[in-house]
Design a protein around this motif. Structure first.
Motif, short mmCIF file in Angstrom:
data_model
loop_
_atom_site.label_atom_id
_atom_site.label_comp_id
_atom_site.label_asym_id
_atom_site.label_seq_id
_atom_site.Cartn_x
_atom_site.Cartn_y
_atom_site.Cartn_z
N THR A 55 -8.37 13.28 -8.49
CA THR A 55 -7.20 12.42 -8.32
C THR A 55 -6.28 12.94 -7.22
O THR A 55 -5.71 12.17 -6.45
CB THR A 55 -6.43 12.30 -9.65
N ASP A 56 -6.15 14.26 -7.14
CA ASP A 56 -5.27 14.81 -6.10
C ASP A 56 -5.92 14.79 -4.72
O ASP A 56 -5.32 15.24 -3.74
CB ASP A 56 -4.80 16.22 -6.45
N HIS A 57 -7.13 14.23 -4.62
CA HIS A 57 -7.80 14.06 -3.33
C HIS A 57 -8.02 12.59 -2.99
O HIS A 57 -8.81 12.28 -2.10
CB HIS A 57 -9.14 14.80 -3.33
N GLU A 58 -7.32 11.72 -3.69
CA GLU A 58 -7.48 10.28 -3.42
C GLU A 58 -7.17 9.93 -1.97
O GLU A 58 -7.75 9.00 -1.41
CB GLU A 58 -6.56 9.46 -4.33
N HIS A 59 -6.28 10.71 -1.37
CA HIS A 59 -5.91 10.42 0.02
C HIS A 59 -7.10 10.51 0.96
O HIS A 59 -7.10 9.92 2.04
CB HIS A 59 -4.82 11.39 0.48
N GLU A 60 -8.12 11.24 0.54
CA GLU A 60 -9.30 11.39 1.40
C GLU A 60 -10.12 10.10 1.50
O GLU A 60 -10.88 9.91 2.44
CB GLU A 60 -10.19 12.53 0.89
N VAL A 61 -9.96 9.21 0.51
CA VAL A 61 -10.73 7.96 0.52
C VAL A 61 -9.88 6.73 0.76
O VAL A 61 -10.40 5.67 1.14
CB VAL A 61 -11.53 7.80 -0.80
N ILE A 62 -8.56 6.83 0.56
CA ILE A 62 -7.70 5.66 0.80
C ILE A 62 -6.51 5.97 1.71
O ILE A 62 -5.69 5.10 1.98
CB ILE A 62 -7.17 5.06 -0.53
N GLY A 63 -6.45 7.20 2.19
CA GLY A 63 -5.31 7.61 3.01
C GLY A 63 -5.23 6.90 4.35
O GLY A 63 -4.18 6.90 4.99
N HIS A 64 -6.32 6.29 4.79
CA HIS A 64 -6.32 5.60 6.07
C HIS A 64 -5.67 4.22 5.99
O HIS A 64 -5.39 3.60 7.03
CB HIS A 64 -7.76 5.42 6.56
N LEU A 65 -5.43 3.73 4.79
CA LEU A 65 -4.93 2.37 4.62
C LEU A 65 -3.46 2.26 5.01
O LEU A 65 -2.66 3.17 4.80
CB LEU A 65 -5.09 1.93 3.17
N GLY A 66 -3.11 1.10 5.55
CA GLY A 66 -1.72 0.81 5.85
C GLY A 66 -0.98 0.45 4.58
O GLY A 66 -1.55 0.49 3.47
N PRO A 67 0.30 0.07 4.67
CA PRO A 67 1.06 -0.29 3.48
C PRO A 67 0.40 -1.44 2.73
O PRO A 67 -0.10 -2.39 3.33
CB PRO A 67 2.44 -0.67 4.03
N ASP A 68 0.40 -1.35 1.41
CA ASP A 68 -0.26 -2.31 0.55
C ASP A 68 0.66 -3.52 0.36
O ASP A 68 1.77 -3.41 -0.15
CB ASP A 68 -0.56 -1.66 -0.80
N LEU A 69 0.16 -4.71 0.73
CA LEU A 69 0.96 -5.93 0.61
C LEU A 69 1.44 -6.18 -0.81
O LEU A 69 2.48 -6.83 -1.01
CB LEU A 69 0.12 -7.12 1.10
N LEU A 70 0.70 -5.71 -1.80
CA LEU A 70 1.08 -5.92 -3.19
C LEU A 70 1.46 -4.63 -3.90
O LEU A 70 1.60 -4.61 -5.13
CB LEU A 70 -0.07 -6.60 -3.95
N GLY A 71 1.63 -3.56 -3.17
CA GLY A 71 1.86 -2.26 -3.78
C GLY A 71 3.31 -1.81 -3.73
O GLY A 71 4.14 -2.37 -3.01
N PRO A 72 3.64 -0.77 -4.48
CA PRO A 72 4.99 -0.22 -4.48
C PRO A 72 5.36 0.40 -3.14
O PRO A 72 6.54 0.66 -2.88
CB PRO A 72 4.94 0.82 -5.61
N ASP A 73 4.36 0.68 -2.30
CA ASP A 73 4.62 1.29 -1.00
C ASP A 73 4.79 0.24 0.10
O ASP A 73 4.88 0.60 1.28
CB ASP A 73 3.48 2.22 -0.62
N TRP A 74 4.84 -1.06 -0.27
CA TRP A 74 4.92 -2.09 0.75
C TRP A 74 6.11 -1.86 1.67
O TRP A 74 7.25 -1.70 1.23
CB TRP A 74 5.00 -3.47 0.13
N GLN A 83 2.54 -11.54 2.76
CA GLN A 83 2.91 -10.87 1.52
C GLN A 83 3.33 -11.88 0.45
O GLN A 83 2.96 -11.76 -0.72
CB GLN A 83 4.05 -9.87 1.79
N ARG A 84 4.07 -12.89 0.87
CA ARG A 84 4.54 -13.91 -0.08
C ARG A 84 3.37 -14.68 -0.69
O ARG A 84 3.33 -14.93 -1.90
CB ARG A 84 5.50 -14.87 0.63
N LEU A 85 2.40 -15.07 0.14
CA LEU A 85 1.27 -15.83 -0.36
C LEU A 85 0.39 -15.00 -1.29
O LEU A 85 -0.06 -15.47 -2.33
CB LEU A 85 0.43 -16.34 0.82
N LEU A 86 0.15 -13.75 -0.93
CA LEU A 86 -0.64 -12.87 -1.79
C LEU A 86 0.06 -12.63 -3.12
O LEU A 86 -0.57 -12.64 -4.18
CB LEU A 86 -0.92 -11.55 -1.09
N GLU A 87 1.36 -12.40 -3.07
CA GLU A 87 2.12 -12.14 -4.28
C GLU A 87 2.07 -13.36 -5.21
O GLU A 87 1.89 -13.22 -6.43
CB GLU A 87 3.58 -11.81 -3.93
N ALA A 88 2.21 -14.55 -4.64
CA ALA A 88 2.15 -15.77 -5.46
C ALA A 88 0.77 -15.96 -6.06
O ALA A 88 0.62 -16.31 -7.23
CB ALA A 88 2.54 -16.98 -4.61
#
Length: 257
Positions: free
Chosen positions: A113-132, A196-201
């Motif tokens: 779990t503490d190495h998740e960044h190695e497989v998803i760290g390349h992703l930009g901000p998540d349109l539906l995530g808390p990091d948007w 973001q609005r369309l995905l959220e809806a």
């Protein structure tokens, strides 16, 4: 390929069925993780990250999965027959009350779990995530101003979760042609906000707009009249070599300027 809204709904169902439950059986049917023994550990949570799924397990382990083109999860009672043909099941998680079978999953791997960044760290901000972060998404897109907006929106390093459906719908709503260079898009922030609005809806209703029966204005409607101007919707396949994807747009509402 399922987009962020579908992945979020899938994770929500998995979380409801598995979170807080102890695994009585767990099989990851891929060579690298086939011998992993997760039985006896609790499922902490199942969360999405863009188009990726993270099932976090007690003891600091994460099952990282991706549906790719035709993967799916099916959830049934613990005593029911495992759903789907056995040869299609690539992950099987069983508790006292439920079993979740991952069929035709495009990716299955077990990571710390503490190495998740190695497989998803390349992703930009998540349109539906808390990091948007819409401003970061715009800044990421502008790193290649000469790239077409249609290609840039599908690059998960810029913003995570969008695919061909919401690329087509977002650009239609903003009246932007998919082949417009990013640097020439007049309201790039508007494009990002609309996506973001369309995905959220759609995450909640599955039908984000009301233009027709399935809620799509241009996606998968080649040759049909535009709901706005009645021109014939166009479709083409384009993108980097081996990464070509279908694109839909209205030639009148979205002229290439």
């Amino acid at each position: 390929m399922p987009e962020g809204d579908s992945v979020a709904r899938s994770c929500a169902k998995l979380h409801t069925a598995l979170a807080g439950q102890v695994l009585t059986r767990a099989e990851l049917r891929v060579p690298a993780a086939a011998t992993a023994d997760l039985a006896g550990r609790s499922v902490l949570e199942v969360v999405p990250r863009g188009k990726h799924q993270l099932t976090r397990i007690e003891g600091g382990w994460t099952i990282h999965t991706h549906l790719r083109m035709d993967g799916t999860w099916r959830i049934v009672g613990a005593d029911d027959r495992t759903p789907g043909p056995a040869h299609q099941v690539r992950a099987l998680l069983v508790t006292e009350t439920h079993q979740a079978a991952g069929l035709r999953l495009g990716l299955v791997e077990l990571v710390r779990t503490d190495h998740e960044h190695e497989v998803i760290g390349h992703l930009g901000p998540d349109l539906l995530g808390p990091d948007w972060d819409e401003e970061m998404a715009v800044a990421n897109l502008l790193r290649e101003p000469g790239r077409t907006i249609g290609e840039a929106l599908l690059d998960q390093r810029n913003l995570a979760g969008i695919g061909t459906i919401y690329r087509a719908e977002s650009l239609f709503h903003q009246r932007v042609n998919p082949r417009t260079p990013v640097g020439q898009v007049g309201d790039l922030l508007g494009v990002v906000r609309t996506a973001q609005r369309l995905l959220e809806a759609s995450k909640v209703t599955r039908v984000p707009t009301a233009s027709n029966r399935d809620g799509r204005w241009v996606y998968n409607r080649a040759g049909k009249p535009c709901p706005r101007c009645r021109s014939r919707i166009q479709c083409e396949e384009y993108g980097p070599l081996t990464q070509e994807r279908l694109s839909w747009w209205c030639p009148r509402c979205q002229p290439l300027v």
